[in-house]
Design an enzyme around this catalytic site. Structure first.
Site, short mmCIF file in Angstrom:
data_model
loop_
_atom_site.label_atom_id
_atom_site.label_comp_id
_atom_site.label_asym_id
_atom_site.label_seq_id
_atom_site.Cartn_x
_atom_site.Cartn_y
_atom_site.Cartn_z
N GLY A 29 -3.76 -6.25 5.19
CA GLY A 29 -2.32 -6.13 5.00
C GLY A 29 -1.94 -5.98 3.54
O GLY A 29 -2.72 -6.32 2.65
N ASN A 30 -0.76 -5.44 3.30
CA ASN A 30 -0.26 -5.35 1.94
C ASN A 30 1.26 -5.20 1.92
O ASN A 30 1.86 -4.76 2.89
CB ASN A 30 -0.95 -4.22 1.15
CG ASN A 30 -1.37 -3.06 2.03
OD1 ASN A 30 -0.53 -2.30 2.48
ND2 ASN A 30 -2.67 -2.97 2.33
N THR A 45 -5.70 -6.37 -3.68
CA THR A 45 -6.70 -6.15 -2.64
C THR A 45 -7.67 -7.35 -2.63
O THR A 45 -7.80 -8.07 -3.63
CB THR A 45 -7.45 -4.82 -2.92
OG1 THR A 45 -8.30 -4.56 -1.84
CG2 THR A 45 -8.26 -4.84 -4.21
N GLU A 78 -4.32 0.36 -0.38
CA GLU A 78 -3.40 1.22 0.37
C GLU A 78 -2.16 1.57 -0.44
O GLU A 78 -1.15 1.99 0.13
CB GLU A 78 -2.98 0.55 1.68
CG GLU A 78 -4.09 0.41 2.70
CD GLU A 78 -4.63 1.74 3.21
OE1 GLU A 78 -4.10 2.80 2.85
OE2 GLU A 78 -5.63 1.70 3.95
N HIS A 97 2.78 -3.47 5.23
CA HIS A 97 1.75 -2.95 6.13
C HIS A 97 0.95 -4.12 6.70
O HIS A 97 0.54 -5.01 5.95
CB HIS A 97 0.82 -1.99 5.39
CG HIS A 97 -0.44 -1.70 6.14
ND1 HIS A 97 -0.43 -1.17 7.42
CD2 HIS A 97 -1.75 -1.89 5.85
CE1 HIS A 97 -1.68 -1.04 7.84
NE2 HIS A 97 -2.50 -1.48 6.91
N HIS A 160 -5.27 1.80 13.71
CA HIS A 160 -5.24 1.03 12.45
C HIS A 160 -4.21 -0.10 12.46
O HIS A 160 -4.58 -1.26 12.44
CB HIS A 160 -5.00 2.02 11.30
CG HIS A 160 -4.96 1.38 9.96
ND1 HIS A 160 -5.01 2.09 8.80
CD2 HIS A 160 -4.87 0.09 9.57
CE1 HIS A 160 -4.97 1.28 7.77
NE2 HIS A 160 -4.87 0.06 8.21
ZN ZN Z 1 -4.49 -1.69 7.19
#
Ligand code: ZN
Length: 265
Positions: A29-30, A45, A78, A97, A160
């Protein structure tokens, strides 16, 4: 105006919520937030989003290049996906995300969330298409997401996860919650023999409410290509959530010409 430090704290809080709700596993996730035209805060990350402190948060420019990062922290892999959203949607202030269980299940099964089953989902999301699969960290995901950005505020990523974005961090996160809740309800209703869908007229009434509320963001109620002149709504989306052309007009035109050629008119 909220200080940068306050925004970093808020990103950590949203990271905790995403992690505690089981919307991500391990370091997945981000989250990012736009703080000026060329400055964006984002999660690093390789760390669990449930246990971040403000010093973890990185700052990047609109190309995704590092402006500031502490220690060994590097911006999310990402980040390109986030930057594409900001580039193509100037109204967006935050991007989230995650891999929520049910929504990701639909993304893996290749089933977009297009069935109108409850008023809140119809008003807040309309429907949620699936962007074609792309390899993480490449330009493939940004390219796949790009075509949905003008019409939706939430997109499933094939095989995804999910991507949501809005004019505030809290709103982008809430959208993720709404997507997951919608997916969960749809899954349960399918187990119980299939949902009873709202009728086209009921959907249009909800779309009208959304327009009256003047809700921000992009939504099929405002932008559906099929919705011009009161034609079929977004819920006529095909399997991948893209718009099927309205055939009614075409059929009546063909019928008219056939009748003319047969000399019946
Ligand atoms: Zn992802």
């Amino acid at each position: 105006m909220t200080s940068e430090y306050e925004i970093k704290k808020e990103i950590c809080e949203i990271g905790r919520r995403i992690y505690n709700k089981g919307m991500v596993a391990a370091n997945d996730g981000n989250i990012s937030v736009k703080i000026s035209e060329n400055e964006f805060l984002c999660t690093p990350t390789g760390v669990s989003k449930g246990f971040m402190t403000p010093d973890y948060i990185c700052k990047v420019d609109k190309e995704g290049k590092v402006i500031q990062a502490n220690g060994n922290f590097k911006p999310s892999s990402e980040i390109k996906m986030h930057m594409r959203v900001y580039k193509e949607r100037p109204d967006v202030v935050s991007v989230v995300h995650a891999h929520p269980m049910y929504a990701t299940g639909f993304a893996i099964a290749g089933i977009p969330l297009t069935q109108p089953i409850m008023p809140e989902a119809v008003i807040t999301l309309g429907c949620v298409p699936i962007a074609e699969y792309g390899t993480p960290s490449t330009e493939e995901i940004p390219d796949a997401v790009s075509k949905y950005l003008p019409y939706y505020d939430a997109v499933l990523l094939e095989n995804h996860g999910a991507l949501t974005y809005a004019d505030s961090l809290l709103a982008a996160y809430h959208k993720m919650e709404s997507v997951e809740f919608y997916a969960q309800l749809l899954f349960i209703a399918k187990q119980l023999g299939g949902p009873q869908e709202l009728s086209e007229a009921q959907v249009q009434r909800l779309y009208e409410i959304r327009r009256q509320f003047g809700m921000t963001g992009k939504h099929p109620a405002d932008l559906c290509q099929n919705n011009k002149e009161g034609k079929a709504s977004c819920f006529n989306c095909n399997e991948k959530g893209s718009h099927t052309p309205d055939t009614t007009e075409l059929v009546s035109e063909i019928t008219k010409r056939v009748i003319e050629q047969l000399g019946l008119k």
